[in-house]
Design a protein around this motif. Structure first.
Motif, PDB file in Angstrom:
ATOM      1  N   GLY A 104       0.827  -1.236   0.119  1.00 10.67           N
ATOM      2  CA  GLY A 104       0.131  -0.079  -0.092  1.00 10.67           C
ATOM      3  C   GLY A 104       1.038   1.192   0.123  1.00 10.67           C
ATOM      4  O   GLY A 104       2.174   1.000  -0.049  1.00 10.67           O
ATOM      5  N   ALA A 105       0.391   2.332   0.058  1.00  9.47           N
ATOM      6  CA  ALA A 105       0.906   3.577  -0.079  1.00  9.47           C
ATOM      7  C   ALA A 105       1.475   4.117   1.188  1.00  9.47           C
ATOM      8  O   ALA A 105       2.610   4.879   1.296  1.00  9.47           O
ATOM      9  N   GLY A 106       0.917   3.580   2.326  1.00 12.07           N
ATOM     10  CA  GLY A 106       1.699   3.895   3.657  1.00 12.07           C
ATOM     11  C   GLY A 106       0.780   5.225   4.150  1.00 12.07           C
ATOM     12  O   GLY A 106       0.228   6.219   3.415  1.00 12.07           O
ATOM     13  N   TYR A 107       1.043   5.538   5.341  1.00  7.65           N
ATOM     14  CA  TYR A 107       0.298   6.467   5.831  1.00  7.65           C
ATOM     15  C   TYR A 107       0.978   7.561   7.008  1.00  7.65           C
ATOM     16  O   TYR A 107       0.618   8.412   7.515  1.00  7.65           O
ATOM     17  N   LEU A 108       2.041   6.807   7.562  1.00 11.10           N
ATOM     18  CA  LEU A 108       2.889   7.231   8.664  1.00 11.10           C
ATOM     19  C   LEU A 108       3.930   8.337   8.223  1.00 11.10           C
ATOM     20  O   LEU A 108       5.046   7.811   7.932  1.00 11.10           O
ATOM     21  N   ARG A 109       3.500   9.611   8.044  1.00  8.50           N
ATOM     22  CA  ARG A 109       4.363  10.607   7.804  1.00  8.50           C
ATOM     23  C   ARG A 109       5.799  10.668   8.388  1.00  8.50           C
ATOM     24  O   ARG A 109       6.668  10.820   7.659  1.00  8.50           O
ATOM     25  N   SER A 154      -9.478   3.966  -0.350  1.00  8.67           N
ATOM     26  CA  SER A 154      -9.763   5.190  -1.281  1.00  8.67           C
ATOM     27  C   SER A 154      -9.917   4.666  -2.787  1.00  8.67           C
ATOM     28  O   SER A 154      -9.688   3.519  -3.084  1.00  8.67           O
ATOM     29  N   ASN A 155     -10.632   5.458  -3.629  1.00  6.10           N
ATOM     30  CA  ASN A 155     -10.709   5.007  -4.869  1.00  6.10           C
ATOM     31  C   ASN A 155      -9.375   5.072  -5.779  1.00  6.10           C
ATOM     32  O   ASN A 155      -9.344   3.960  -6.391  1.00  6.10           O
ATOM     33  N   LEU A 156      -8.436   5.712  -5.351  1.00  3.82           N
ATOM     34  CA  LEU A 156      -7.284   5.399  -5.872  1.00  3.82           C
ATOM     35  C   LEU A 156      -6.587   4.090  -5.454  1.00  3.82           C
ATOM     36  O   LEU A 156      -6.015   3.324  -6.327  1.00  3.82           O
ATOM     37  N   ALA A 157      -6.889   3.501  -4.061  1.00  2.00           N
ATOM     38  CA  ALA A 157      -6.314   2.256  -3.859  1.00  2.00           C
ATOM     39  C   ALA A 157      -7.147   1.083  -4.678  1.00  2.00           C
ATOM     40  O   ALA A 157      -6.452   0.183  -5.192  1.00  2.00           O
ATOM     41  N   ILE A 158      -8.289   1.589  -4.942  1.00  2.00           N
ATOM     42  CA  ILE A 158      -9.138   0.524  -5.849  1.00  2.00           C
ATOM     43  C   ILE A 158      -8.486   0.327  -7.200  1.00  2.00           C
ATOM     44  O   ILE A 158      -8.532  -0.628  -7.997  1.00  2.00           O
ATOM     45  N   ARG A 159      -8.460   1.706  -7.622  1.00  2.00           N
ATOM     46  CA  ARG A 159      -7.997   1.841  -9.059  1.00  2.00           C
ATOM     47  C   ARG A 159      -6.694   1.245  -9.448  1.00  2.00           C
ATOM     48  O   ARG A 159      -6.540   0.384 -10.230  1.00  2.00           O
ATOM     49  N   ARG A 160      -5.749   1.148  -8.382  1.00  2.00           N
ATOM     50  CA  ARG A 160      -4.353   0.650  -8.343  1.00  2.00           C
ATOM     51  C   ARG A 160      -4.544  -0.837  -8.332  1.00  2.00           C
ATOM     52  O   ARG A 160      -3.869  -1.559  -9.018  1.00  2.00           O
TER      53      ARG A 160
END
Length: 305
Positions: free
Chosen positions: A113-118, A183-189
């Motif tokens: 996944g893209a990750g979230y922990l800045r 997210s929509n982006l995660a689904i599209r990916r």
């Protein structure tokens, strides 16, 4: 319904209880004996103390932990849940995946996944705002490396010229890739670049922390799946796509098991929505208790799925 079971190696106190080779061996074998389809571990190489104090957790290196699990088992698949490919040069990740797939006889599932922990991005020297670009780029770069042929690839921060990476993974054309995120982006990916979508239950109050849309009910999941199926149709995808969710309300950090009946009902309800696998975390107050909980899960849930 298939099941992927989290190995509780996020517990690091005492470390020998959870994180030794002996501990991982015992737990992985118990999972395989319980009839689950995969075991999984997560990825947080350098989290910050504030996040840890608010419910975050430590991890082992996912590829080292899963290698131990591979040597202890013969059937169960080995899933990263989730390895953040933006944290690393993608060719290092590609080599780790190919190595694990080779030594395990083709059992790797790459959850990413893209990750979230800045703060973790900052500690690793990776631009947080580039995470989506780097994730897409890494998936493409890894697939190029896994072909086992010389290739060229120019990324945002690297260039590979006439590169060749052997051995290639056992699984062809590559180990399955599951994309985490609501997210929509995660689904599209997931639809455009991967083999599965791995959303997570997320209360509305956690949206800011986890940087993912809320997903609190099966109705929310139904709506997300409808968006996924619409995008599948839009891009003309014909290959099957796994949908891997989690039982709503079963938190691996809770101290007690849920009631078996409602959990089995949820398994069947999610299957009707199109979910193909459930990611399970079980309470782990001690290793002995966790092993008992795995046996409970085999008897009360897997046997009735």
């Amino acid at each position: 319904m298939k099941f992927t079971l989290g190995l509780p190696v996020h517990n690091v106190d005492p470390v020998e209880e959870w994180c030794s080779a002996e501990a991982i061996t015992v737990m992985a074998r118990a999972a395989e004996d319980a009839g689950v389809d995969a075991v999984n571990v997560t990825d947080h190489p350098i989290p910050d103390a504030k996040w840890l104090s608010r419910g975050g957790h430590h991890t082992l290196d996912p590829f080292v932990a899963l290698t131990v699990a591979a040597t202890a088992t013969t059937r169960v698949r080995l899933q990263t849940n989730l390895v953040i490919v933006a944290y690393r040069n993608p060719f290092l990740t590609a080599k780790a995946v190919a190595t694990l797939d080779t030594v395990s006889g083709g059992r790797v599932v790459v959850g990413t996944g893209a990750g979230y922990l800045r703060s973790e991005f900052a500690a690793l020297g990776v631009d947080f705002d580039e995470r989506n670009l780097l994730t897409d780029e890494a998936i493409d770069a890894m697939k190029a490396a896994w072909k086992g042929e010389p290739f060229d690839f120019e990324g945002t921060h690297f260039v590979a010229e006439n590169a060749l990476a052997l051995p290639r993974p056992v699984q062809r054309p590559n180990p399955p890739i599951w994309i985490g995120g609501n997210s929509n982006l995660a689904i599209r990916r997931s639809v455009e670049r991967a083999d599965g979508w791995l959303p997570m239950p997320s209360p509305a109050g956690a949206t800011r922390l986890l940087r993912t849309p809320p997903l609190e009910t099966l109705d929310d999941l139904r709506d997300r799946i409808a968006y996924l199926r619409g995008h599948v149709e839009k891009v003309g995808r014909t290959d099957p796509l796994d949908i891997v969710f989690m039982p709503i309300g079963l938190d691996g950090f809770r101290e007690e098991l849920p009631e078996a009946g409602p959990l089995v009902e949820q398994v069947h309800a999610q299957a009707e929505l199109g979910v193909t696998a459930l990611s399970i975390t079980l309470p782990s107050p001690s290793r002995a208790a966790w092993l008992e909980n795995v046996e409970w899960f085999r008897r009360e849930v897997v046997a009735h799925a």
